[in-house]
Design an enzyme around this catalytic site. Sequence first.
Site, PDB file in Angstrom:
ATOM      1  N   LYS A 120      16.820  21.140 -10.618  1.00 41.05           N
ATOM      2  CA  LYS A 120      16.065  19.934 -10.941  1.00 41.05           C
ATOM      3  C   LYS A 120      16.891  18.899 -11.699  1.00 41.05           C
ATOM      4  CE  LYS A 120      12.258  19.222 -10.435  1.00 41.05           C
ATOM      5  NZ  LYS A 120      11.166  19.617 -11.330  1.00 41.05           N
ATOM      6  N   ASN A 136      15.364  15.564 -13.412  1.00 39.86           N
ATOM      7  CA  ASN A 136      14.107  14.837 -13.610  1.00 39.86           C
ATOM      8  C   ASN A 136      14.319  13.454 -14.230  1.00 39.86           C
ATOM      9  OD1 ASN A 136      12.710  17.179 -12.738  1.00 39.86           O
ATOM     10  ND2 ASN A 136      12.744  18.003 -14.817  1.00 39.86           N
ATOM     11  N   HIS A 164       0.828  -1.219   0.000  1.00 47.58           N
ATOM     12  CA  HIS A 164       0.000   0.000   0.000  1.00 47.58           C
ATOM     13  C   HIS A 164       0.859   1.265   0.000  1.00 47.58           C
ATOM     14  CE1 HIS A 164      -3.510  -2.523   0.987  1.00 47.58           C
ATOM     15  NE2 HIS A 164      -2.696  -3.138   1.824  1.00 47.58           N
ATOM     16  N   SER A 175      15.416  21.273 -15.782  1.00 43.04           N
ATOM     17  CA  SER A 175      14.258  22.149 -15.935  1.00 43.04           C
ATOM     18  C   SER A 175      14.680  23.418 -16.654  1.00 43.04           C
ATOM     19  CB  SER A 175      13.684  22.496 -14.555  1.00 43.04           C
ATOM     20  OG  SER A 175      12.815  23.606 -14.639  1.00 43.04           O
TER      21      SER A 175
END
Length: 457
Positions: free
Chosen positions: A283, A285, A156, A277
Amino acid sequence: MTKLWGGRFQKSAEAWVDEFGASIGFDQQLVMEDLEGSKAHVTMLGIQGILPKADVEQILDGLQQLQVKAEAGELAFSVANEDIHLNLEKMLIDLIGPVGGKLHTGRSRNDQVATDMHLFLKKRVAEVISLIENFQKTLLQQAEQHVETIAPGYTHLQRAQPISFAHHLMAYFWMLERDKQRYTESLKRIDISPLGAGAMAGTTFPIDRLKSAELLGFADVYANSMDAVSDRDFIVEFLSNSSLLMAHLSRFAEEIILWSTDEFKFIELDDAFSTGSSIMPQKKNPDMAELIRGKSGRVYGNLMGLLTVLKGTPLTYNKDMQEDKEGMFDTVHTVLGALKIFEGMVATMTVNTERLHSAVHSDFSNATELADYLAAKGMPFREAHEVTGKLVFTCIQRSIYLLDLPLADMQAESTLIEADIYDVLAPEAAVRRRNSLGGTGFEQVRTQLAKAKALLA
Protein backbone atom coordinates in the site's frame (compact mmCIF):
# COMPACT_ATOMS: atom_id res chain seq x y z
CA MET A 1 -5.06 34.16 45.24
CA THR A 2 -6.87 37.50 45.19
CA LYS A 3 -8.31 38.30 41.76
CA LEU A 4 -7.32 41.57 40.13
CA TRP A 5 -11.07 42.24 39.92
CA GLY A 6 -11.92 40.71 43.32
CA GLY A 7 -12.59 43.75 45.52
CA ARG A 8 -16.36 43.35 45.42
CA PHE A 9 -16.29 39.62 46.23
CA GLN A 10 -16.31 38.02 49.70
CA LYS A 11 -15.41 34.46 48.73
CA SER A 12 -13.33 32.74 46.08
CA ALA A 13 -14.60 30.35 43.46
CA GLU A 14 -13.80 26.66 43.63
CA ALA A 15 -10.68 25.71 41.69
CA TRP A 16 -12.68 23.65 39.19
CA VAL A 17 -14.97 26.61 38.53
CA ASP A 18 -11.92 28.77 37.83
CA GLU A 19 -10.61 26.10 35.49
CA PHE A 20 -13.91 25.90 33.60
CA GLY A 21 -14.08 29.66 33.15
CA ALA A 22 -10.41 30.24 32.33
CA SER A 23 -9.26 30.83 28.77
CA ILE A 24 -5.50 30.94 29.37
CA GLY A 25 -5.17 27.40 28.02
CA PHE A 26 -5.78 28.74 24.52
CA ASP A 27 -5.70 32.55 24.55
CA GLN A 28 -2.02 32.50 25.54
CA GLN A 29 -1.53 32.35 21.77
CA LEU A 30 -2.34 36.08 21.87
CA VAL A 31 0.63 36.85 24.13
CA MET A 32 2.60 38.88 21.59
CA GLU A 33 -0.48 40.78 20.41
CA ASP A 34 -1.48 41.54 24.00
CA LEU A 35 1.97 42.94 24.76
CA GLU A 36 1.92 45.01 21.54
CA GLY A 37 -1.47 46.43 22.45
CA SER A 38 -0.32 47.26 25.97
CA LYS A 39 2.77 49.05 24.69
CA ALA A 40 0.70 51.19 22.36
CA HIS A 41 -1.88 51.91 25.08
CA VAL A 42 0.61 53.03 27.73
CA THR A 43 2.56 55.07 25.18
CA MET A 44 -0.66 56.89 24.31
CA LEU A 45 -1.40 57.43 28.02
CA GLY A 46 1.97 59.13 28.32
CA ILE A 47 1.49 61.29 25.25
CA GLN A 48 -1.88 62.43 26.61
CA GLY A 49 -0.42 63.21 30.02
CA ILE A 50 -2.71 60.68 31.68
CA LEU A 51 0.32 58.91 33.20
CA PRO A 52 3.60 60.56 34.14
CA LYS A 53 6.61 59.91 31.93
CA ALA A 54 8.45 57.95 34.63
CA ASP A 55 5.54 55.54 35.05
CA VAL A 56 5.23 55.07 31.30
CA GLU A 57 8.93 54.32 30.94
CA GLN A 58 8.85 51.85 33.83
CA ILE A 59 5.80 50.06 32.40
CA LEU A 60 7.28 49.95 28.88
CA ASP A 61 10.49 48.49 30.28
CA GLY A 62 8.51 45.83 32.12
CA LEU A 63 6.47 45.00 29.02
CA GLN A 64 9.68 44.70 27.01
CA GLN A 65 11.11 42.26 29.54
CA LEU A 66 7.93 40.18 29.32
CA GLN A 67 8.13 40.25 25.54
CA VAL A 68 11.70 38.92 25.60
CA LYS A 69 10.61 36.14 27.95
CA ALA A 70 7.59 35.37 25.77
CA GLU A 71 9.78 35.04 22.67
CA ALA A 72 12.04 32.65 24.60
CA GLY A 73 9.04 30.63 25.83
CA GLU A 74 9.84 31.44 29.45
CA LEU A 75 6.47 32.74 30.65
CA ALA A 76 4.49 30.47 32.98
CA PHE A 77 0.74 31.09 32.79
CA SER A 78 -1.74 30.37 35.58
CA VAL A 79 -5.38 29.29 35.40
CA ALA A 80 -5.92 31.30 38.58
CA ASN A 81 -5.34 34.46 36.54
CA GLU A 82 -8.00 33.38 34.02
CA ASP A 83 -6.78 34.80 30.72
CA ILE A 84 -3.80 36.21 28.87
CA HIS A 85 -4.64 39.79 29.90
CA LEU A 86 -4.73 39.22 33.67
CA ASN A 87 -1.79 36.83 33.51
CA LEU A 88 0.40 39.44 31.86
CA GLU A 89 -0.84 42.23 34.11
CA LYS A 90 -0.06 40.12 37.20
CA MET A 91 3.40 39.33 35.80
CA LEU A 92 4.00 43.02 35.14
CA ILE A 93 3.01 44.01 38.69
CA ASP A 94 5.22 41.26 40.11
CA LEU A 95 8.06 42.53 37.93
CA ILE A 96 7.90 46.31 38.43
CA GLY A 97 5.61 46.75 41.44
CA PRO A 98 2.26 48.54 41.90
CA VAL A 99 2.95 50.96 39.06
CA GLY A 100 2.17 48.04 36.74
CA GLY A 101 -1.44 48.36 37.84
CA LYS A 102 -1.63 51.73 36.10
CA LEU A 103 -1.41 50.01 32.70
CA HIS A 104 -5.14 49.29 32.79
CA THR A 105 -6.04 52.98 33.08
CA GLY A 106 -8.67 53.86 30.46
CA ARG A 107 -8.87 50.28 29.20
CA SER A 108 -11.03 47.19 29.70
CA ARG A 109 -10.42 43.54 28.98
CA ASN A 110 -13.30 43.90 26.52
CA ASP A 111 -11.54 46.29 24.16
CA GLN A 112 -8.20 44.66 24.99
CA VAL A 113 -9.19 41.19 23.78
CA ALA A 114 -10.89 42.57 20.68
CA THR A 115 -7.72 44.47 19.84
CA ASP A 116 -5.61 41.36 20.33
CA MET A 117 -7.75 39.35 17.93
CA HIS A 118 -7.71 42.07 15.28
CA LEU A 119 -3.91 42.16 15.52
CA PHE A 120 -3.68 38.36 15.46
CA LEU A 121 -5.90 37.89 12.42
CA LYS A 122 -4.30 40.75 10.54
CA LYS A 123 -0.97 38.89 10.72
CA ARG A 124 -2.39 35.43 10.04
CA VAL A 125 -4.52 36.47 7.06
CA ALA A 126 -1.38 37.97 5.51
CA GLU A 127 0.29 34.57 6.00
CA VAL A 128 -2.65 32.76 4.41
CA ILE A 129 -2.56 35.07 1.38
CA SER A 130 1.18 34.46 0.99
CA LEU A 131 0.73 30.67 1.15
CA ILE A 132 -2.10 30.79 -1.37
CA GLU A 133 0.21 32.63 -3.76
CA ASN A 134 2.94 30.02 -3.22
CA PHE A 135 0.44 27.29 -4.07
CA GLN A 136 -0.72 29.19 -7.15
CA LYS A 137 2.89 29.43 -8.35
CA THR A 138 3.30 25.68 -7.93
CA LEU A 139 0.10 25.00 -9.86
CA LEU A 140 1.29 27.33 -12.59
CA GLN A 141 4.63 25.52 -12.82
CA GLN A 142 2.96 22.12 -13.11
CA ALA A 143 0.46 23.46 -15.65
CA GLU A 144 3.21 24.90 -17.86
CA GLN A 145 4.67 21.40 -18.19
CA HIS A 146 1.38 19.84 -19.24
CA VAL A 147 -0.34 22.21 -21.66
CA GLU A 148 -0.37 19.51 -24.37
CA THR A 149 -0.82 16.57 -22.01
CA ILE A 150 -4.29 15.28 -22.85
CA ALA A 151 -6.44 13.96 -20.02
CA PRO A 152 -10.01 12.73 -19.74
CA GLY A 153 -12.40 15.39 -18.52
CA TYR A 154 -15.34 14.27 -16.40
CA THR A 155 -18.91 15.18 -15.61
CA HIS A 156 -20.82 13.05 -13.09
CA LEU A 157 -17.43 11.29 -12.69
CA GLN A 158 -18.03 9.79 -16.14
CA ARG A 159 -15.70 10.38 -19.09
CA ALA A 160 -16.97 13.50 -20.84
CA GLN A 161 -14.51 15.27 -23.17
CA PRO A 162 -10.73 15.28 -23.57
CA ILE A 163 -8.99 18.27 -22.02
CA SER A 164 -5.55 19.71 -21.46
CA PHE A 165 -4.29 18.50 -18.08
CA ALA A 166 -2.98 22.03 -17.53
CA HIS A 167 -6.53 23.33 -17.98
CA HIS A 168 -7.72 21.03 -15.19
CA LEU A 169 -4.96 22.19 -12.83
CA MET A 170 -5.65 25.83 -13.63
CA ALA A 171 -9.27 25.50 -12.55
CA TYR A 172 -7.90 25.32 -9.01
CA PHE A 173 -5.62 28.29 -9.62
CA TRP A 174 -8.69 30.46 -10.26
CA MET A 175 -10.53 29.08 -7.23
CA LEU A 176 -7.52 30.03 -5.13
CA GLU A 177 -7.45 33.46 -6.75
CA ARG A 178 -11.02 34.08 -5.57
CA ASP A 179 -10.05 32.83 -2.11
CA LYS A 180 -7.13 35.24 -2.08
CA GLN A 181 -9.40 38.11 -3.11
CA ARG A 182 -11.84 37.30 -0.31
CA TYR A 183 -9.09 37.24 2.31
CA THR A 184 -7.61 40.46 0.94
CA GLU A 185 -10.99 42.17 0.99
CA SER A 186 -11.56 41.03 4.57
CA LEU A 187 -8.45 42.88 5.74
CA LYS A 188 -10.43 46.13 5.48
CA ARG A 189 -12.65 44.93 8.32
CA ILE A 190 -9.83 43.36 10.32
CA ASP A 191 -7.65 46.47 10.13
CA ILE A 192 -9.82 48.48 12.56
CA SER A 193 -8.90 49.28 16.16
CA PRO A 194 -11.33 48.69 19.06
CA LEU A 195 -8.75 49.95 21.58
CA GLY A 196 -10.14 52.74 23.73
CA ALA A 197 -13.73 51.57 23.56
CA GLY A 198 -13.41 50.48 27.19
CA ALA A 199 -15.87 48.01 28.61
CA MET A 200 -18.56 49.25 26.20
CA ALA A 201 -19.10 53.00 26.70
CA GLY A 202 -15.68 54.56 26.19
CA THR A 203 -13.79 56.19 29.07
CA THR A 204 -13.68 59.44 31.03
CA PHE A 205 -9.91 59.73 30.49
CA PRO A 206 -8.81 62.04 27.64
CA ILE A 207 -7.38 59.20 25.54
CA ASP A 208 -6.42 59.46 21.87
CA ARG A 209 -7.78 56.40 20.08
CA LEU A 210 -6.36 57.54 16.75
CA LYS A 211 -2.86 57.64 18.24
CA SER A 212 -3.24 54.13 19.69
CA ALA A 213 -4.44 52.89 16.30
CA GLU A 214 -1.53 54.59 14.57
CA LEU A 215 0.98 53.02 16.96
CA LEU A 216 -0.50 49.58 16.26
CA GLY A 217 -0.62 50.10 12.50
CA PHE A 218 -4.42 50.06 12.21
CA ALA A 219 -6.01 51.90 9.31
CA ASP A 220 -9.11 53.01 11.22
CA VAL A 221 -10.96 52.89 14.56
CA TYR A 222 -14.47 51.72 15.40
CA ALA A 223 -16.89 54.64 15.39
CA ASN A 224 -19.11 53.10 18.09
CA SER A 225 -17.72 51.79 21.39
CA MET A 226 -20.51 49.23 21.82
CA ASP A 227 -19.92 47.85 18.34
CA ALA A 228 -16.16 47.83 18.95
CA VAL A 229 -16.28 45.38 21.86
CA SER A 230 -19.11 43.18 20.56
CA ASP A 231 -18.15 42.87 16.89
CA ARG A 232 -16.95 39.44 15.85
CA ASP A 233 -17.94 39.81 12.20
CA PHE A 234 -14.29 39.88 11.21
CA ILE A 235 -13.74 36.44 12.77
CA VAL A 236 -16.92 35.04 11.20
CA GLU A 237 -15.73 36.37 7.85
CA PHE A 238 -12.33 34.75 8.32
CA LEU A 239 -13.97 31.44 9.19
CA SER A 240 -16.31 31.75 6.21
CA ASN A 241 -13.46 32.53 3.81
CA SER A 242 -11.51 29.63 5.30
CA SER A 243 -14.47 27.29 4.84
CA LEU A 244 -14.60 28.13 1.13
CA LEU A 245 -10.84 27.68 0.82
CA MET A 246 -11.05 24.29 2.54
CA ALA A 247 -13.94 23.30 0.24
CA HIS A 248 -11.68 23.99 -2.74
CA LEU A 249 -8.76 22.11 -1.20
CA SER A 250 -11.07 19.23 -0.30
CA ARG A 251 -12.34 18.94 -3.89
CA PHE A 252 -8.78 18.94 -5.18
CA ALA A 253 -7.81 16.41 -2.52
CA GLU A 254 -10.59 14.11 -3.71
CA GLU A 255 -9.24 14.25 -7.26
CA ILE A 256 -5.68 13.64 -6.06
CA ILE A 257 -6.95 10.60 -4.19
CA LEU A 258 -8.80 9.29 -7.26
CA TRP A 259 -5.94 10.00 -9.66
CA SER A 260 -3.45 8.10 -7.49
CA THR A 261 -5.51 4.87 -7.37
CA ASP A 262 -4.66 1.86 -9.54
CA GLU A 263 -7.98 2.40 -11.30
CA PHE A 264 -6.83 5.83 -12.56
CA LYS A 265 -3.01 5.87 -12.21
CA PHE A 266 -2.93 9.43 -13.55
CA ILE A 267 -0.40 10.58 -10.93
CA GLU A 268 1.90 9.25 -8.26
CA LEU A 269 2.43 11.16 -5.04
CA ASP A 270 5.87 11.59 -3.56
CA ASP A 271 6.71 9.29 -0.66
CA ALA A 272 6.97 12.34 1.61
CA PHE A 273 3.21 12.90 1.28
CA SER A 274 2.10 9.27 1.46
CA THR A 275 1.97 6.54 4.10
CA GLY A 276 1.99 2.76 4.14
CA SER A 277 -0.18 0.13 5.75
CA SER A 278 0.59 -1.65 8.99
CA ILE A 279 -0.49 -4.95 7.46
CA MET A 280 -0.47 -4.63 3.65
CA PRO A 281 3.10 -4.09 2.40
CA GLN A 282 2.06 -3.00 -1.09
CA LYS A 283 0.00 0.00 0.00
CA LYS A 284 0.88 3.63 -0.70
CA ASN A 285 -1.89 5.72 0.78
CA PRO A 286 -2.59 9.40 -0.05
CA ASP A 287 -3.09 10.14 3.65
CA MET A 288 -2.23 13.86 3.50
CA ALA A 289 -4.86 14.46 0.81
CA GLU A 290 -7.38 12.44 2.82
CA LEU A 291 -6.56 14.35 5.97
CA ILE A 292 -7.05 17.72 4.25
CA ARG A 293 -10.37 16.45 2.90
CA GLY A 294 -11.37 15.47 6.43
CA LYS A 295 -10.16 18.67 8.09
CA SER A 296 -12.54 20.74 5.97
CA GLY A 297 -15.30 19.51 8.30
CA ARG A 298 -13.71 20.96 11.43
CA VAL A 299 -13.32 24.35 9.73
CA TYR A 300 -17.00 24.33 8.76
CA GLY A 301 -17.80 23.39 12.36
CA ASN A 302 -15.81 26.34 13.69
CA LEU A 303 -17.81 28.69 11.48
CA MET A 304 -21.15 27.26 12.60
CA GLY A 305 -20.02 27.27 16.22
CA LEU A 306 -19.28 30.99 16.27
CA LEU A 307 -22.42 31.89 14.33
CA THR A 308 -24.42 29.97 16.92
CA VAL A 309 -22.65 31.72 19.80
CA LEU A 310 -23.35 35.15 18.35
CA LYS A 311 -26.96 34.70 17.27
CA GLY A 312 -28.45 35.12 20.74
CA THR A 313 -26.02 37.39 22.56
CA PRO A 314 -27.26 40.92 23.32
CA LEU A 315 -24.90 43.89 23.18
CA THR A 316 -22.23 44.21 24.27
CA TYR A 317 -19.65 41.78 25.66
CA ASN A 318 -20.87 38.47 27.12
CA LYS A 319 -18.82 35.57 28.47
CA ASP A 320 -20.19 33.45 25.61
CA MET A 321 -17.82 35.35 23.36
CA GLN A 322 -14.86 33.64 24.98
CA GLU A 323 -15.86 30.83 22.60
CA ASP A 324 -14.71 32.92 19.62
CA LYS A 325 -11.05 32.02 20.04
CA GLU A 326 -10.51 28.27 19.98
CA GLY A 327 -12.26 27.88 16.63
CA MET A 328 -10.32 30.83 15.22
CA PHE A 329 -6.98 29.44 16.42
CA ASP A 330 -7.84 25.97 15.16
CA THR A 331 -8.86 27.27 11.74
CA VAL A 332 -5.69 29.33 11.40
CA HIS A 333 -3.59 26.27 12.26
CA THR A 334 -5.58 24.02 9.92
CA VAL A 335 -5.56 26.37 6.93
CA LEU A 336 -1.86 27.22 7.18
CA GLY A 337 -0.97 23.54 7.47
CA ALA A 338 -3.26 22.44 4.64
CA LEU A 339 -1.85 25.04 2.23
CA LYS A 340 1.76 24.08 3.02
CA ILE A 341 1.04 20.37 2.64
CA PHE A 342 -0.93 20.77 -0.59
CA GLU A 343 1.70 23.00 -2.19
CA GLY A 344 4.38 20.41 -1.46
CA MET A 345 2.17 17.54 -2.60
CA VAL A 346 1.46 19.12 -5.99
CA ALA A 347 5.04 20.33 -6.46
CA THR A 348 6.43 16.80 -6.08
CA MET A 349 3.72 14.67 -7.71
CA THR A 350 4.57 12.75 -10.90
CA VAL A 351 2.10 12.97 -13.77
CA ASN A 352 1.76 9.68 -15.65
CA THR A 353 1.51 11.07 -19.18
CA GLU A 354 1.53 7.61 -20.82
CA ARG A 355 -1.44 6.52 -18.75
CA LEU A 356 -3.32 9.73 -19.59
CA HIS A 357 -2.58 9.21 -23.30
CA SER A 358 -3.87 5.67 -23.09
CA ALA A 359 -7.00 6.78 -21.23
CA VAL A 360 -8.14 9.34 -23.80
CA HIS A 361 -7.64 6.82 -26.62
CA SER A 362 -9.77 4.23 -24.86
CA ASP A 363 -13.09 5.96 -24.30
CA PHE A 364 -15.91 7.84 -26.02
CA SER A 365 -14.97 11.30 -24.76
CA ASN A 366 -14.51 12.34 -28.41
CA ALA A 367 -18.17 11.64 -29.24
CA THR A 368 -19.08 15.33 -29.03
CA GLU A 369 -16.56 15.98 -31.82
CA LEU A 370 -18.57 13.76 -34.17
CA ALA A 371 -21.84 15.49 -33.24
CA ASP A 372 -20.23 18.94 -33.74
CA TYR A 373 -18.75 17.76 -37.05
CA LEU A 374 -22.20 16.83 -38.37
CA ALA A 375 -23.77 20.01 -37.01
CA ALA A 376 -21.09 22.09 -38.75
CA LYS A 377 -22.12 20.41 -42.02
CA GLY A 378 -25.72 21.58 -41.58
CA MET A 379 -27.35 18.69 -39.71
CA PRO A 380 -29.52 19.91 -36.79
CA PHE A 381 -27.59 19.26 -33.58
CA ARG A 382 -30.32 17.08 -32.06
CA GLU A 383 -30.21 14.83 -35.14
CA ALA A 384 -26.39 14.83 -35.02
CA HIS A 385 -26.59 13.86 -31.35
CA GLU A 386 -28.83 10.89 -32.21
CA VAL A 387 -26.62 9.71 -35.07
CA THR A 388 -23.54 9.88 -32.85
CA GLY A 389 -25.35 8.01 -30.07
CA LYS A 390 -26.20 5.18 -32.45
CA LEU A 391 -22.59 4.92 -33.61
CA VAL A 392 -21.40 4.85 -29.99
CA PHE A 393 -23.85 2.03 -29.29
CA THR A 394 -22.52 0.12 -32.31
CA CYS A 395 -18.98 0.49 -30.97
CA ILE A 396 -20.04 -0.71 -27.50
CA GLN A 397 -21.58 -3.83 -29.04
CA ARG A 398 -18.32 -4.55 -30.88
CA SER A 399 -16.04 -3.59 -27.95
CA ILE A 400 -14.29 -0.93 -30.02
CA TYR A 401 -14.10 2.90 -29.99
CA LEU A 402 -15.10 5.53 -32.55
CA LEU A 403 -11.60 5.79 -33.99
CA ASP A 404 -11.74 2.01 -34.67
CA LEU A 405 -15.10 2.10 -36.47
CA PRO A 406 -14.82 1.64 -40.27
CA LEU A 407 -15.82 4.65 -42.37
CA ALA A 408 -18.48 2.61 -44.19
CA ASP A 409 -20.25 1.90 -40.90
CA MET A 410 -20.23 5.62 -40.03
CA GLN A 411 -21.54 6.56 -43.48
CA ALA A 412 -24.35 4.03 -43.07
CA GLU A 413 -25.73 6.40 -40.44
CA SER A 414 -24.89 9.64 -42.31
CA THR A 415 -23.41 10.35 -45.72
CA LEU A 416 -22.11 13.66 -44.35
CA ILE A 417 -19.30 11.75 -42.65
CA GLU A 418 -16.11 11.71 -44.69
CA ALA A 419 -12.59 10.34 -44.27
CA ASP A 420 -11.43 13.45 -42.41
CA ILE A 421 -13.54 12.37 -39.44
CA TYR A 422 -10.62 10.37 -38.04
CA ASP A 423 -8.52 13.53 -37.79
CA VAL A 424 -11.42 15.26 -36.07
CA LEU A 425 -11.86 12.42 -33.58
CA ALA A 426 -8.20 12.37 -32.49
CA PRO A 427 -8.12 13.52 -28.84
CA GLU A 428 -5.31 15.99 -29.55
CA ALA A 429 -7.36 17.60 -32.31
CA ALA A 430 -10.46 17.60 -30.14
CA VAL A 431 -8.64 19.60 -27.47
CA ARG A 432 -6.83 21.91 -29.89
CA ARG A 433 -10.07 22.89 -31.63
CA ARG A 434 -11.75 24.03 -28.41
CA ASN A 435 -10.36 27.50 -28.76
CA SER A 436 -13.27 29.53 -27.41
CA LEU A 437 -12.39 32.03 -24.69
CA GLY A 438 -11.59 30.16 -21.49
CA GLY A 439 -11.68 26.81 -23.26
CA THR A 440 -9.25 23.90 -23.07
CA GLY A 441 -7.61 24.54 -26.45
CA PHE A 442 -3.84 24.79 -26.23
CA GLU A 443 -3.82 28.38 -27.42
CA GLN A 444 -6.43 29.35 -24.84
CA VAL A 445 -4.61 27.53 -22.06
CA ARG A 446 -1.39 29.40 -22.87
CA THR A 447 -3.35 32.66 -22.83
CA GLN A 448 -4.74 31.65 -19.43
CA LEU A 449 -1.24 30.88 -18.11
CA ALA A 450 0.00 34.28 -19.26
CA LYS A 451 -2.91 35.97 -17.48
CA ALA A 452 -2.17 34.00 -14.31
CA LYS A 453 1.52 34.93 -14.44
CA ALA A 454 0.62 38.60 -14.80
CA LEU A 455 -1.66 38.36 -11.74
CA LEU A 456 1.09 36.84 -9.61
CA ALA A 457 3.60 39.39 -10.83
